[in-house]
Design a protein around this motif. Structure first.
Motif, short mmCIF file in Angstrom:
data_model
loop_
_atom_site.label_atom_id
_atom_site.label_comp_id
_atom_site.label_asym_id
_atom_site.label_seq_id
_atom_site.Cartn_x
_atom_site.Cartn_y
_atom_site.Cartn_z
N PRO A 90 -9.12 32.07 -12.43
CA PRO A 90 -10.02 32.83 -11.43
C PRO A 90 -11.26 33.37 -11.94
O PRO A 90 -11.38 33.42 -13.15
CB PRO A 90 -9.11 34.05 -11.11
CG PRO A 90 -7.70 33.53 -11.18
CD PRO A 90 -7.85 32.59 -12.55
N SER A 91 -12.22 33.43 -11.24
CA SER A 91 -13.57 34.03 -11.75
C SER A 91 -14.08 34.65 -10.51
O SER A 91 -13.60 34.76 -9.51
CB SER A 91 -14.43 32.79 -12.24
OG SER A 91 -14.63 32.04 -11.16
N TYR A 95 -11.82 33.09 -6.28
CA TYR A 95 -10.81 34.04 -6.15
C TYR A 95 -10.41 33.94 -4.43
O TYR A 95 -10.93 33.46 -3.68
CB TYR A 95 -11.34 35.31 -6.32
CG TYR A 95 -12.56 36.11 -5.87
CD1 TYR A 95 -12.21 36.77 -4.44
CD2 TYR A 95 -13.98 35.62 -6.05
CE1 TYR A 95 -13.26 37.31 -3.80
CE2 TYR A 95 -14.86 36.24 -5.31
CZ TYR A 95 -14.49 37.02 -4.26
OH TYR A 95 -15.48 37.55 -3.72
N GLY A 119 -8.48 37.99 -8.53
CA GLY A 119 -9.41 37.30 -9.35
C GLY A 119 -10.95 37.91 -9.50
O GLY A 119 -10.73 39.19 -9.24
N ALA A 121 -12.49 38.99 -12.07
CA ALA A 121 -12.70 39.64 -12.96
C ALA A 121 -12.88 38.83 -14.57
O ALA A 121 -12.69 39.47 -15.55
CB ALA A 121 -11.72 40.88 -13.09
N ASP A 125 -8.59 39.38 -15.43
CA ASP A 125 -8.02 39.62 -14.06
C ASP A 125 -6.74 40.00 -13.81
O ASP A 125 -5.86 39.85 -14.50
CB ASP A 125 -8.09 38.04 -13.54
CG ASP A 125 -9.42 37.63 -12.83
OD1 ASP A 125 -10.30 38.24 -12.52
OD2 ASP A 125 -9.82 36.40 -13.05
N ALA A 149 -5.20 35.86 -15.28
CA ALA A 149 -6.63 35.23 -15.92
C ALA A 149 -6.63 33.73 -15.91
O ALA A 149 -7.38 33.37 -16.14
CB ALA A 149 -6.64 35.97 -17.55
#
Length: 866
Positions: A90-91, A95, A119, A121, A125, A149
């Motif tokens: 995730p980014s 997300y 996600g 973060a 995450d 993450a």
């Protein structure tokens, strides 16, 4: 920040009926109806909702929590559950958000409600619960940093009570074991209109979001007591118990567990990595190979439901050889006879214990397959197969599937190993084990005859006799007691002080390795060292501290040795051995040949060692020379054995591809025989059989053809040609003769029926009875019987009838091939079928043996009238 102008219509959530959607209908447009950016989602082959974008962007799907035009406020405990997978890291640009409550069907424009974000973060995450307000979002609670993450999949459960207390729980294994992820307090909004999924993605991740198993409704109330799902033995005195839900502190009281018989309470109890796992240990090691019972009582789950009393039977099992046996093999299911068209191996538990196969290994040739979570009931069956075959084969019995599963039709080595890689069962089969040419062509399984005596290899296996082609999951169709003494199958030597024995069964390694079980009688010595193959207890090497002499024959006595089932070698068992010498011309002879067998029979050649020497069969090659004019002769040579094997003085040896079939067809005992991996193809029309040394020297050679058979045979198919004399060269056609009918037209592996007879002693070998007879049809002495008896069969007989004047009046028997004994009848008629006059007549009987000697005898008889 999302903004919109909206009119929210409320409905009390406590009045809503719960709803679920597992997408198993393959459609998200009806029952229930989801709406939004439909083209960006699909139902995949696993019946999951999956993103289906093609370029970077965002998408959503939502559905109403309310019947149309109704509103209300939250008044009872609520629960949301779903499964989610993000198959990427995730980014901020990749997300998902799951909206539990939203004021707008278009989740991009929602300004009031609550949602979970997965996600955005980066490396930190975590799962986050937010409240959305017109002015922005507010964090309610947050799970552990970096928990999502990287790519992940999990089941999620969210609860909210009427007072606004939120709990966030996750289950990464999707097994129903939820653990607390975060808690928070917020009661700002009690209204709900929509639930849905919002996703943001780059083009590379546009198809990597998955959702499933959605539930929205009142909080589920647990009213069932916890259930024990698994029990595993850990170490000598520990148990790990797996329950279907988290437990409370009552699970940590030792008095709530009791192990019988007579072991008692544990001395230590603790939770495992989650409160649904309990680890207990006892003061002393648990007994092996004994049925045990663990009693549980007064254990509660976290909702207060109690297990009042429960018993789990188990056994701390130490696997031993042949406790589980490979019991049936379907290597070639095509063409189908009656079973599903899948390959399989059947296991059978020969013990009275339930056996956990977790950690065990199945070896098919060099391919290894691991077992996980498989139990085998006492005296139970388990069908091993490809995963794709489980659905069809499971109707026949318990199954265990593997992603790939293939058995060579012609044969393979199969091994079953314990977690310690100890061989528990081993079968090295080939397609001769069917003992049936039709069934080995496909559709029929190989079945073990006696699963409690699995040591005998081919002698304990045969094709199934069940009308369906096999019996997976149940008792074999040929099941029967089949225990018999093991025997030495072959002997070889290494140097002048090392003797190797190969047995016809898998043996008990401990009994093989005892030097006192072997003695050379002529020298009164036992081996100083015994070497047993650690992977295959079918052979043993015996090292002596004496040097054996060339030209001498020794006798090895074997006692106290048992096979893998504990059956002893026959008392007084002995084998002979000697140092093998170089093989000269005519020192090993082709003694019999069958080149035109009756199906399902096979060609065979019998060898004979007429010398006082010992030879090594691995030094010989068997071949054929085929004539195909105008092409040059074609010579094909085949290796008889790959490993050393002694051929002793004055012994016979049967060579074929299926000695069992030869023995069945010619009703002979299998003594010394070799099943060659590849056999020369002897043409039915004739050719030359060839025996050569490894160095290329001709040892023996003979011509064979149908014309060499006895001319009065009605049918030569299935009749072998036998050598008449060992002293006469093999190349002489008249040194070969058809095997006698009296012995079934073949003598594979033992003395020929047509061997040259010794000089017959001067005895009365032909007799006539009665001496006086009256062929007048009155039913009394109407015939005269000429009977004969010889020590050896294989002569050719003529019987002539002369009158008192010496005139030949009847050729009663003309060139008949005879056995050891028999008789002929004279009815008093002459050669033209007329009644002879009364008087005295003389029978002249002559027999030609295979060396051209003629034996003659005269007997008188009187034809009279009553």
């Amino acid at each position: 920040m999302r903004t919109s102008v909206f009119l929210l219509i409320f409905m009390p959530l406590w009045s809503l009926a719960q709803w679920v959607d597992d997408f198993s209908d393959g459609d998200f447009s009806t029952t229930p109806a989801w709406s939004g950016m439909d083209s960006c989602f699909i139902i995949n082959g696993s019946q999951q909702l999956q993103s289906a974008g093609t370029v970077a962007g965002e998408a959503y799907l939502s559905r109403s929590l309310l019947p149309e035009d109704q509103s209300g406020s939250l008044g009872e405990d609520m629960e949301w559950r779903f499964w989610i997978r993000e198959n990427f890291n995730p980014s901020a640009n990749n997300y998902a958000e799951v909206w539990l409550m939203a004021d707008s069907a278009d989740l991009r424009n929602a300004t009031k409600g609550y949602f979970l974000r997965f996600g955005a973060a980066g490396s930190q995450d975590a799962i986050e619960l937010y409240r959305m307000d017109p002015g922005g979002e507010t964090l309610v609670c947050k799970g552990a940093d970096a928990s999502i993450a990287s790519s992940f999949k999990m089941a999620v459960k969210v609860n909210r009570d009427a007072g606004g207390h939120w709990t966030l729980l996750t289950d990464p294994d999707n097994m129903g074991f939820y653990t607390m992820e975060a808690q928070g307090q917020d009661s700002t909004y009690h209204e709900a209109a929509y639930f849905g999924f919002y996703i943001k993605y780059t083009s590379s991740n546009a198809r990597k979001f998955y959702f499933d198993d959605v539930y929205v409704g009142e909080k589920t109330i647990d009213s069932k007591p916890p259930t024990l799902l698994s029990l595993n033995v850990v170490g000598p005195n520990g148990l790990v118990l797996g329950f279907d839900e988290p437990l409370d502190s009552t699970a940590l009281l030792a008095s709530h567990y009791r192990l019988e018989p007579e072991i008692g309470f544990p001395d230590h109890v603790q939770f495992g990595d989650r409160p649904s796992i309990v680890r207990i240990s006892f003061p002393s090691p648990l007994p092996e190979n004994q049925n045990l019972q663990l009693w549980l009582s007064d254990i509660k789950d976290q909702a207060g439901n109690v297990v009042e009393c429960f018993c789990w039977d188990f056994c701390l099992y130490a696997p031993a050889e042949n406790d589980v046996v490979i019991n049936e093999i379907m290597a070639d299911p095509t063409p189908v006879v009656g079973l599903p068209e899948w390959e399989y191996i059947e296991l059978f538990n020969t013990t009275g214990f339930r056996i956990d196969l977790t950690g065990w290994i199945l070896c098919i040739g060099t391919t290894l397959k691991d077992f996980a979570g498989v139990q085998l009931d006492p005296h139970g069956y388990l069908i091993l197969c490809k995963t794709d075959a489980e659905q069809e084969l499971s109707s026949l019995g318990p199954t265990c599937g593997f992603s790939s599963f293939s058995i060579a039709n012609a044969g393979a080595t199969l091994r079953l190993l314990s977690p310690e890689e100890k061989v528990i069962s081993e079968v090295s089969f080939n397609d001769t084990w069917y003992h049936d040419a039709d069934k080995k062509a496909g559709g029929w399984s190989l079945e073990q005859i006696d699963p409690y005596n699995p040591c005998a290899g081919t002698f304990n296996w045969s094709a199934s006799e069940d009308s369906s082609g096999g019996t997976p999951g149940r008792e074999n169709s040929i099941n029967a007691p089949n225990a018999f003494h093991p025997q030495v199958e072959r002997v070889s030597m290494l140097g002048d002080d090392m003797v190797f024995l190969w047995f016809d069964q898998q043996m008990d390694r401990a009994s093989l390795e005892d030097p006192s079980h072997y003695q050379v009688l002529e020298l009164d010595v036992s081996p100083i060292e015994v070497i047993c193959n650690p992977l295959d207890a079918i052979s043993v090497g015996l090292k002596f501290d004496v040097s054996f002499l060339e030209g001498e024959l020794y006798t090895l006595s074997i006692n106290g040795v048992t096979n893998c089932s504990g059956n002893y070698i026959e008392e007084g068992a002995e084998v002979r051995f000697g140092i093998p010498l170089a093989i000269g011309a005519s020192e090993v002879l082709i003694n019999e040949i069958l080149f035109d067998p009756i199906a399902p029979g096979v060609d065979f050649v019998e060898l004979y060692n007429p010398t006082d020497k010992t030879f090594d069969l691995s030094e010989l090659r068997l071949g054929v020379i085929k004539e195909s004019f105008p092409n040059p002769p074609d010579t094909v040579l085949k290796e008889i054995v790959t490993d050393s094997r002694l051929l002793l003085p004055q012994t016979y040896l049967l060579l074929s591809t299926d000695g069992y079939q030869v023995a069945q067809q010619y009703a002979c005992a299998l003594a010394d025989y070799v099943d060659m991996a590849s056999f020369p193809s002897y043409p039915n029309s004739g050719g030359e059989a060839l025996l050569m040394s490894r160095q290329g020297a001709v040892v023996d050679q003979m011509t064979f053809s149908p014309s060499m058979h006895y001319p009065l045979l009605k049918e030569s198919k299935g009749v072998s040609l036998e050598r008449v004399s060992w002293e006469v060269p093999s190349s002489q056609r008249d040194n070969w003769h058809s095997a006698s009918e009296a012995v079934g037209f073949g003598t594979p592996g033992y003395a020929n029926s047509m061997r040259a007879a010794e000089q017959i002693a001067d005895v009365e070998w032909v007799s006539v009875a009665p001496k006086v007879f009256s062929p007048d049809g009155d039913g009394f002495d109407d015939h005269c019987v000429v009977s004969y008896e010889f020590e050896d069969a294989g002569g050719t007989m003529n019987v002539y009838v002369f009158n008192a004047d010496g005139q030949l009046i009847r050729h009663l028997v003309r060139g008949e091939l005879i056995g050891n004994e028999g008789s002929f009848v004279w009815n008093g008629l002459d050669q033209k079928g007329r009644q002879v006059p009364f008087g005295i007549y003389v029978f002249v009987t002559e027999v030609f043996d295979m060396e051209g000697k003629v034996l003659r005898c005269k007997n008188a008889v009187t034809v009279a009238s009553r």
